[in-house]
Every structure is written in C-alpha cells, then in structure tokens.
Design a protein around this motif. Structure first.
Motif, PDB file in Angstrom:
ATOM      1  N   PRO A 134       0.692  -1.028   0.028  1.00 21.54           N
ATOM      2  CA  PRO A 134      -0.032   0.140   0.428  1.00 21.54           C
ATOM      3  C   PRO A 134       1.387   1.602   0.211  1.00 21.54           C
ATOM      4  O   PRO A 134       0.249   2.036  -0.468  1.00 21.54           O
ATOM      5  CB  PRO A 134      -0.523  -0.365   1.015  1.00 21.54           C
ATOM      6  CG  PRO A 134       0.353  -0.599   2.223  1.00 21.54           C
ATOM      7  CD  PRO A 134       1.018  -1.884   0.946  1.00 21.54           C
ATOM      8  N   GLU A 135       1.838   1.270   0.466  1.00 20.38           N
ATOM      9  CA  GLU A 135       2.897   1.822   0.279  1.00 20.38           C
ATOM     10  C   GLU A 135       4.010   1.788   0.302  1.00 20.38           C
ATOM     11  O   GLU A 135       4.819   0.549   0.843  1.00 20.38           O
ATOM     12  CB  GLU A 135       2.587   3.572   1.719  1.00 20.38           C
ATOM     13  CG  GLU A 135       2.913   2.722   2.459  1.00 20.38           C
ATOM     14  CD  GLU A 135       3.024   4.140   3.676  1.00 20.38           C
ATOM     15  OE1 GLU A 135       4.219   4.653   4.312  1.00 20.38           O
ATOM     16  OE2 GLU A 135       2.170   4.827   4.128  1.00 20.38           O
ATOM     17  N   ALA A 136       5.246   2.329   0.162  1.00 22.82           N
ATOM     18  CA  ALA A 136       6.644   1.937  -0.194  1.00 22.82           C
ATOM     19  C   ALA A 136       7.298   2.156   1.326  1.00 22.82           C
ATOM     20  O   ALA A 136       7.389   2.928   1.874  1.00 22.82           O
ATOM     21  CB  ALA A 136       7.685   2.694  -0.582  1.00 22.82           C
ATOM     22  N   HIS A 137       8.433   0.569   1.562  1.00 18.90           N
ATOM     23  CA  HIS A 137       9.220   0.661   3.009  1.00 18.90           C
ATOM     24  C   HIS A 137      10.193  -0.298   2.688  1.00 18.90           C
ATOM     25  O   HIS A 137      10.574  -1.395   1.845  1.00 18.90           O
ATOM     26  CB  HIS A 137       7.792  -0.723   3.577  1.00 18.90           C
ATOM     27  CG  HIS A 137       6.969   0.378   4.511  1.00 18.90           C
ATOM     28  ND1 HIS A 137       5.278  -0.283   3.880  1.00 18.90           N
ATOM     29  CD2 HIS A 137       6.683   0.959   5.661  1.00 18.90           C
ATOM     30  CE1 HIS A 137       4.226   0.805   4.456  1.00 18.90           C
ATOM     31  NE2 HIS A 137       5.689   1.601   5.671  1.00 18.90           N
ATOM     32  N   ASP A 138      11.342   0.257   3.441  1.00 18.70           N
ATOM     33  CA  ASP A 138      12.283  -0.326   3.462  1.00 18.70           C
ATOM     34  C   ASP A 138      12.374  -1.524   4.669  1.00 18.70           C
ATOM     35  O   ASP A 138      11.647  -1.454   5.548  1.00 18.70           O
ATOM     36  CB  ASP A 138      13.168   0.704   3.550  1.00 18.70           C
ATOM     37  CG  ASP A 138      14.931  -0.299   3.942  1.00 18.70           C
ATOM     38  OD1 ASP A 138      15.571  -0.580   2.791  1.00 18.70           O
ATOM     39  OD2 ASP A 138      15.358  -0.411   4.899  1.00 18.70           O
ATOM     40  N   TYR A 480      13.028  -5.665  10.573  1.00 17.12           N
ATOM     41  CA  TYR A 480      13.072  -4.009  10.351  1.00 17.12           C
ATOM     42  C   TYR A 480      12.337  -3.145   8.842  1.00 17.12           C
ATOM     43  O   TYR A 480      11.978  -3.545   8.013  1.00 17.12           O
ATOM     44  CB  TYR A 480      14.765  -3.581  10.820  1.00 17.12           C
ATOM     45  CG  TYR A 480      15.163  -4.056  11.583  1.00 17.12           C
ATOM     46  CD1 TYR A 480      15.337  -3.567  12.555  1.00 17.12           C
ATOM     47  CD2 TYR A 480      15.857  -5.522  11.276  1.00 17.12           C
ATOM     48  CE1 TYR A 480      15.840  -3.687  13.669  1.00 17.12           C
ATOM     49  CE2 TYR A 480      16.545  -5.580  12.808  1.00 17.12           C
ATOM     50  CZ  TYR A 480      16.813  -5.160  14.241  1.00 17.12           C
ATOM     51  OH  TYR A 480      17.839  -5.546  14.866  1.00 17.12           O
ATOM     52  N   VAL A 481      10.956  -2.729  10.001  1.00 18.37           N
ATOM     53  CA  VAL A 481      10.732  -1.778   8.276  1.00 18.37           C
ATOM     54  C   VAL A 481      10.235  -0.716   8.622  1.00 18.37           C
ATOM     55  O   VAL A 481      10.174  -0.090   9.800  1.00 18.37           O
ATOM     56  CB  VAL A 481       8.420  -2.468   8.147  1.00 18.37           C
ATOM     57  CG1 VAL A 481       8.142  -1.897   7.404  1.00 18.37           C
ATOM     58  CG2 VAL A 481       8.878  -3.735   8.639  1.00 18.37           C
ATOM     59  N   THR A 482      11.162   0.448   7.783  1.00 16.64           N
ATOM     60  CA  THR A 482      10.966   1.629   7.659  1.00 16.64           C
ATOM     61  C   THR A 482      10.748   2.571   6.623  1.00 16.64           C
ATOM     62  O   THR A 482      10.237   1.380   5.070  1.00 16.64           O
ATOM     63  CB  THR A 482      12.621   2.089   7.757  1.00 16.64           C
ATOM     64  OG1 THR A 482      12.985   1.621   8.761  1.00 16.64           O
ATOM     65  CG2 THR A 482      12.779   3.834   7.711  1.00 16.64           C
ATOM     66  N   SER A 483       9.373   3.070   6.819  1.00 10.90           N
ATOM     67  CA  SER A 483       8.491   4.063   6.245  1.00 10.90           C
ATOM     68  C   SER A 483       9.175   5.349   5.400  1.00 10.90           C
ATOM     69  O   SER A 483       9.835   5.935   6.312  1.00 10.90           O
ATOM     70  CB  SER A 483       7.398   4.279   6.988  1.00 10.90           C
ATOM     71  OG  SER A 483       6.475   4.758   5.597  1.00 10.90           O
TER      72      SER A 483
END
Length: 501
Positions: A134-138, A480-483
């Motif tokens: 739904p949106e870009a995440h690292d 680890y999820v970074t928006s």
C-alpha cells in the motif's frame, strides 16, 4: 594403570561436580572401568547457563568472518590430537577404530570445513524488493542467534554428534552447553577441552551426568533457548514436554525402523551386501539402520541365504583390531534388552535364518556381543517388526505385490530412513517418492553427505541437521520495516483509523 577423571568444562575451566560424585565409564569390550565423568546436577547446569549467558552478550556480535576463522582452526587442533581422540572414543563406545577412521572422524572434519567455508556467505541479512502497495517501505530481514542452547547427544557416536550440533549453534552466534551421553563422554570432553583456547570463555561448555539430572535440568531451564537432542523417542517426548513450559525451540532426532523394499529385479549380490551393511554397521546401534527388509517372493530365499552367509562372517573382537567388523552392545542393560527382543521374535513365531543369541568371544569374557540375527516369516503383529531394537537384528518380510510392500513399509510410527533395492534405479524413483522417510536410498544405505540436511518425520523427530541450512534451527528471524513516507496525510493506511483530522 591410571584412568582419566573428567570434570565439567564451564567458562573455559574445569569445574568439579557440585555433588562431588563421578560416574564410571565402562569399556563394553573389556568390561572394565576406563574413565570417570563428573556426575552433574541442576546446580552445575545453573552455573553453566550463567557462564554461557554472559558469553552470549559478546559472542552474538562477533563478526561472521571471525567465527568462520575459529571454526576452521578447529580442524588443525583436532588433527593434531586425532590419535588420542580416536582412542578415547573407541574405549568408551566399543566402536571400532576402523569405523571411526572411515566415517566418524572424516565426517567431523567435513562439518568443520562446511561451516568455515560457507558461514560468511550465509544470508544473515536480506533485503526484499520494495513494494509500492500500500506504500513504499524498506524491509530488512535479520536472522539473529537464539541465545544459550542445550545439546544432548547419544552414545552411539558421541564425538560425531557433538560437532554435528555444536558447529551450527556457535556458527549462528549462540553459546552452548553440551551434555554427552553418560556412558560415553571421554572423547567429547577432551575435544571440547582442546578447542577452549580458540574460543572466548563460556561459548562452549560441557556438563556431564545422567539424563534425569542434567538433561532434564537443561530441558526445563528458563535460561536456555533451544534444545537439540539425539536419542530415544521416549526421552525425546519427555524433553518436548519439559521444554514446552518455557517455549524452547526443540530439534529431535529420534528412533527409526528403516524399511528396505527389494524389487524383483534387484541384483542379489549388491542387495545382499548392501542390506547386510544396512543393518550391521555399528552392530545395528544406529538410528538409520535398515532393520525391516521387504523382499519379493521370487528372490526371497536366495537373498536370505546369501545375507545369512555374509552375516556369519562378521568378526567380533577388540575395537582396536583392524580385522574386527562386529562391535559389542554399548552397555549391559542395552545388551539384555536386545537379547530380549530376539527371544520375543522366537516366541512369536519368527524363523531364525542366522544368529539368534549372545556371542561369546574367548578373549573378552565380559564383553556384550550379540550374534548378527536375521529373522524370516516376520509379521506385522510381532514386536521385532514394530519396535526399534537398536542391535544387529533384521526382520525379513516376504511380499508378492509391490503396492503391499510400500504400504507395509509406511505402516510405522517411524520415518527416519528407507531404501529401495533394484536393477533399475531410475524407475525406483517412483517407489522412493512414496516411502515416508526423511532420507531414502536407492541401492545403498548409510550414505550421508555434509551437504544434505538430515532428519526424520512422524515419531522419528523433527528439525534438520548436518548441512549449513541446519543453522536455521539456531536462528530467530526479526523484521525491520522503515517507511519512506513522512507526511501523515499521505499515508495510505492511516485513513482506516483517521477519517478526518
């Protein structure tokens, strides 16, 4: 002659047992005490866990290149002390030096090579592709060590099993407490002593003792994150229950009742030699032994006659004699148990094609040898058909339809090993696919490579060991999820909660 008295190894030092007691280690060929091992208890386990927990704080952050280098150097240490280790292992297990030189020790060296060479390329960190919806995440996926691991080994290959478990555990960044089998710890303790100089104190610890005292304490200890056990199904079930209260990870490699299916086109000599090797290597004291043989009626009598001839040529004797091909049962209670199974087979109506009782060796009056025994006319209602005997005993079952043979082979609570004997190894793949086992051989048995994973299904256990992938059982996965989106009004999913602000 003085005999070695071994203490625990905790935090890089020899530590006397808190009980002050020691266990006698018996040479199963000579029947004499050849060593003493510390009789550990829960207090010793507590001390080892404390040392391993402290060591874990720094060991888990050690660079993989450093861990790989340490493991590689183990080969040099083991090689320089190989003669001593061979002698200790042979004395307390009864395993022949021929087998140890031909299988156990080369396998240990191969394990060291595999982990030292492949550790640095292991994917401890992975970066999956960025998804726009739904949106870009690292996303970063990290595999981290569990903590302190308890490694409990069996008596039928103590040194082999200790390294089989210890190497993936410490390669993954864990610290360990090894509990060798109480009857066969001489070589394990000595080997772990030799590698202490390569490791920070507390990374590899050893606590010897009885299963109910040390094994149970490890399985229930809240400071231990994982148990890896090789041994009986009964003990494995107990460990699983004890580990449940603290949600420990568990790997179990348990018993087996390996079925071999002999197809009508099987070459007699290859099958006779291979199937005899399959049930007599290690005097049958190997979990993957082929102990049920389903033979087509067209070749049954000829094959059994040749196997009985080969079994009769086995030579019992000193584990240090290169001519010895049959070793003793590992200890008295087990010896009597195996003989009890043979008597039950006779009582239930199975026919003895060869063997059928104890084997006396004049030079070793106190030894515990059992005659290589082949039963025919074995039926599924017999104990020798269903239960793991763990001795030089084979059940032969005649069949006429291969579909029936496959069904009977799979009709077992075990699923560790199986095999197919045939003149057409390509066609055998379809039979192999249908056999329920963790490893299936075609025209061979006991063939194991350090590059394959090993383990069982059903009541033979779960989890995989041996190859580099076995580290998975000693690692925890963390995400680890970074928006990338920092504007809250542009966050695609926030609208599910925040309708208007």
């Amino acid at each position: 002659m003085s005999i070695p008295t071994q203490n625990h190894i905790i935090n890089g030092e020899f530590v006397s047992p808190s009980s002050g007691q020691y266990l006698d280690l018996i040479d199963p060929v000579m029947g004499q005490v050849i060593g003493k091992a510390a009789a550990g208890n829960s207090a010793d386990v507590d001390r080892a866990v404390a040392a391993a927990s402290e060591a874990f704080k720094s060991w888990k952050n050690t660079a993989t290149s450093e861990r790989a280098n340490i493991i590689a150097r183990m080969a040099l240490v083991l090689g320089a002390n190989m003669e001593e280790l061979l002698g200790l292992e042979a004395k307390c297990t009864g395993l022949s030096v021929t087998r140890l030189q031909g299988f156990d020790i080369p396998a240990v060296m191969q394990f060291v090579q595999i982990f030292s060479e492949n550790l640095e390329s292991y994917p401890f960190v992975e970066y999956p592709p960025v998804r726009a919806v739904p949106e870009a995440h690292d996303v970063k996926i990290v595999k981290q060590p569990l903590g302190v691991c308890g490694l409990i080994t069996a008596w039928n290959g103590p040194l082999f099993l200790a390294f089989l478990k210890m190497l993936p555990a410490i390669a993954a960044g864990n610290t360990v407490i090894i509990k060798p089998a109480e009857t066969a710890s001489l070589a394990v303790v000595r080997a772990m002593e030799l590698i202490q100089d390569l490791l920070p104190p507390g990374v590899v610890n050893v606590v010897t003792g009885l299963g109910p005292d040390v094994g149970a304490a490890l399985s229930s200890h809240p400071g231990i994150a994982k148990i890896s056990f090789t041994g009986s199904g009964r003990t494995g079930a107990m460990i699983q229950k004890e580990a449940a209260d603290t949600m420990k990870r568990v790997t179990l490699e348990l018993g087996g009742k390996g079925p071999g299916v002999v197809l009508p086109d099987a070459p007699i000599e290859l099958t006779a030699r291979g199937a005899t090797y399959g049930f007599l290597l290690g005097s049958g004291q190997i979990c993957i032994s082929g102990t049920r043989l389903f033979v087509h009626e067209s070749i049954h009598d000829e094959l059994v006659a040749r196997m009985a001839e080969l079994a009769g040529k086995m030579k019992a004797g000193s584990q240090f004699d290169p001519a010895t091909t049959l070793g003793p049962m590992a200890y008295r209670a087990h010896y009597e148990r195996v003989l009890g199974y043979i008597e039950s087979g006779k009582a239930e109506g199975a026919q003895v094609a060869c063997g059928g009782g104890p084997l006396s060796v004049e030079e070793f009056p106190d030894s515990m040898f059992v005659q290589p025994t082949i039963f025919t006319d074995v039926t599924p209602d017999m104990k020798i058909y269903n239960e793991e005997i763990f001795g030089p005993v084979l059940s032969v079952i005649k069949y006429s339809d291969v579909e029936d043979a496959i069904d009977m082979a799979n009709d077992s609570c075990y699923g560790l090993s199986a095999g197919v004997w045939t003149g057409d190894p390509i066609a055998a793949q379809s039979v192999s696919h249908r056999l329920e086992a963790g490893t299936v051989w075609v025209n061979d048995w006991h063939a194991i490579s350090g590059d394959m994973s090993f383990g069982g299904i059903k009541q033979s256990g779960y989890g995989r060991e041996i190859n580099i992938a076995s580290m998975e059982g000693y690692l925890e996965t963390k995400n680890y999820v970074t928006s990338f989106e920092t504007d809250p009004n542009a966050k695609a999913m926030y609208g599910l909660v925040h309708r208007s602000v």
